[in-house]
Design an enzyme around this catalytic site. Structure first.
Site, mmCIF file in Angstrom:
data_model
loop_
_atom_site.group_PDB
_atom_site.id
_atom_site.type_symbol
_atom_site.label_atom_id
_atom_site.label_comp_id
_atom_site.label_asym_id
_atom_site.label_seq_id
_atom_site.Cartn_x
_atom_site.Cartn_y
_atom_site.Cartn_z
ATOM 1 N N ASP A 1 0.865 -1.170 0.000
ATOM 2 C CA ASP A 1 0.000 0.000 0.000
ATOM 3 C C ASP A 1 0.911 1.233 0.000
ATOM 4 O O ASP A 1 2.114 1.130 0.277
ATOM 5 C CB ASP A 1 -0.888 -0.037 1.241
ATOM 6 C CG ASP A 1 -1.718 1.218 1.399
ATOM 7 O OD1 ASP A 1 -2.308 1.672 0.399
ATOM 8 O OD2 ASP A 1 -1.775 1.747 2.526
ATOM 9 N N CYS B 1 -16.183 0.641 -9.210
ATOM 10 C CA CYS B 1 -15.219 0.029 -10.133
ATOM 11 C C CYS B 1 -14.776 -1.347 -9.625
ATOM 12 O O CYS B 1 -15.177 -1.792 -8.558
ATOM 13 C CB CYS B 1 -13.999 0.932 -10.288
ATOM 14 S SG CYS B 1 -13.095 1.143 -8.722
ATOM 15 N N ASP C 1 -0.112 5.075 1.139
ATOM 16 C CA ASP C 1 -0.281 5.984 2.284
ATOM 17 C C ASP C 1 -0.314 5.205 3.597
ATOM 18 O O ASP C 1 -1.111 4.288 3.778
ATOM 19 C CB ASP C 1 -1.573 6.781 2.124
ATOM 20 C CG ASP C 1 -1.549 7.652 0.877
ATOM 21 O OD1 ASP C 1 -0.569 8.372 0.686
ATOM 22 O OD2 ASP C 1 -2.523 7.580 0.096
#
Length: 465
Positions: A282, A382, A284
């Site tokens: 990941d 999405c 952040d």
């Protein structure tokens, strides 16, 4: 397989190798051309040729100059290696590309142009197919490395087309932040690229090899007189990004490193014909300190120890791939250009610490509507927003990744569930300094993660990387 495999491979093997000359004498007991230095008992140039022949590339033109007889006597006409080899002997040094004009009529419409002083093992079929699909004048093999600050760098268009917009040679002043996209010295050229370079006026075609008014031999430099001018004057130079193994061996230190990598099987394992293993990160709160929605590039700061741990991944044979949700795009709070600049800062800071990422995938969508300034077309449900696996699926396809041998490392529930949904071998929840949980002073959750750790380095220890 590529239709019409009779694509010529031109290998430039005429250099003197002054930086490694004394070492080559020590290694072989005599003076030999740099491409004839042995790795595991086999000359570097033979390793290159065998790699290409195994993939169906069997027509070679080798340009030779320094100690040319040693190369020609060893390889002959190529028949004992399953190929055909012709030679161009540079009686007068013509630079690393001058011989292309002397051999112009022998070139195929598309041809491979390679250096003889590199160790590589790549999927050349994939490389050439990419070139032809894009209709490029020149396609340049690019990859990240651990020292982008002193390497030739290419910057491509932000639209994902791969078109090279700027070329920074080692001596050029470069922007504050840049992508770690290094020109590796492997090329597919269309013959018309030479015509276009001559048309631009950078090549004194009729005078190559002659002596100028100052008594210097007129030579042609591939990067500075052909490729860089094509970048500046056309949109037909394309970057082909790949994590496959390509390293020059022009110094004793580099030669020893590539020799060790070859003997350890690292060189061949990186070929994308082989399943790859990856560590997904990941962004952040995992690579950079968590600040909530990161909107301003000034707020981007690497977590302490992250660069060193990523460098450790780089050395391990695992790909390092960043997977990140960036709803700030859909919310209208950050533009794509601004996000690209943030990512360039990330790559620049990592590179200064000898680390790099092999790929980066982000989701710009957000399902919730009603934000002032939002981008309506991106407000969708999405398949790429974590915990869904669309981004991982793209990386798996792009890099031929075996997800069952790969790992996911992140600082939140979506990261863990994404890794689990994708079928990763293990997942790790990061709760150390700079993470989301640490920033919000929360106790780490139980999301089904395999490990809960205080650093990426701790996780790498646990999985034996």
């Amino acid at each position: 397989m590529i239709e019409d495999n009779k694509i010529l491979t031109v290998i430039m093997a005429g250099g003197r190798g002054t930086r490694i000359a004394e070492y080559s004498k020590f290694l072989t007991g005599r003076e030999v051309p740099k491409p004839m230095l042995p790795i595991d008992g086999i000359p570097v140039l033979e390793l290159e040729i065998r790699n290409l022949v195994s993939q169906g590339f069997t027509d070679f033109l080798i340009t030779v100059s320094y100690l040319a007889d040693i190369i020609m006597n060893y390889f002959g006409d190529g028949s004992k290696f399953g190929c055909t080899i012709h030679y161009y002997i540079e009686e007068t040094p013509l630079g690393n590309a001058g011989a292309l004009w002397r051999c112009y009529d022998d070139l195929t419409d598309d041809f491979l142009l390679l250096n003889a002083d590199s160790i590589f093992d790549i999927d050349f079929q994939r490389f050439v197919s990419f070139h032809r699909e894009h209709g490029a004048l020149a396609t340049l093999f690019t990859h990240p490395n651990s020292h982008p600050h002193d390497s030739g760098l290419l910057m491509t268009a932000d639209d994902g087309s791969g078109v090279v917009k700027r070329w920074y040679t080692k001596e050029d002043e470069r922007p504050q932040y840049y992508n770690n996209r290094v020109n590796a010295g492997l090329h597919v050229l269309n013959k018309s690229a030479l015509d276009k370079a001559a048309e631009i006026g950078t090549i004194p075609v009729d005078h190559i090899g002659e002596t100028d008014a100052d008594g210097n031999i007129i030579k042609v430099d591939l990067d500075r007189q052909i490729l860089k001018p094509l970048v500046q004057n056309t949109d037909c130079v394309i970057a082909y990004d790949s994590p496959e193994y390509v390293k020059d061996m022009g110094t004793p230190e580099r030669f020893e490193q590539v020799s060790a990598d070859f003997q350890a099987g690292i060189v061949s394992s990186k070929n994308l014909l082989n399943p790859q293993k990856a560590i997904f990160l990941d962004r952040d709160g995992t690579v950079n300190k968590y600040v909530g929605f990161l909107r301003n590039i000034r707020d981007f700061e690497l977590i302490g120890g992250a660069a060193e741990s990523i460098a450790r991944i780089n050395a391990s044979g695992y790909l390092c791939i960043v997977i990140t949700n960036q709803p700030v795009i859909a919310r209208g709070e950050v533009t794509v250009d601004e996000l690209n600049e943030i990512h360039r800062k990330m790559e620049t800071l990592l590179g200064k610490s000898g680390a790099y990422i092999d790929g980066l995938y982000y989701c710009p969508h957000h399902p919730d509507k009603g934000f002032e300034g939002e981008v309506a077309e991106l407000k969708i449900n999405c398949d790429c927003r974590k915990p869904k696996t669309g981004l991982i699926n793209r990386a798996v396809k792009d890099f031929n990744i075996d997800i069952s041998s790969s790992y996911f490392f992140g600082d939140g529930k979506n990261d863990i569930q994404c890794g689990l949904n994708a079928g990763a071998a293990a997942t790790a929840l990061y709760v150390g300094p700079g993470s989301e949980s640490a920033a919000e002073h929360e106790q780490p959750g139980e999301y089904g993660q395999t490990y809960t750790v205080n650093s990426l380095n701790e996780f790498l220890n646990l999985i034996g990387v």
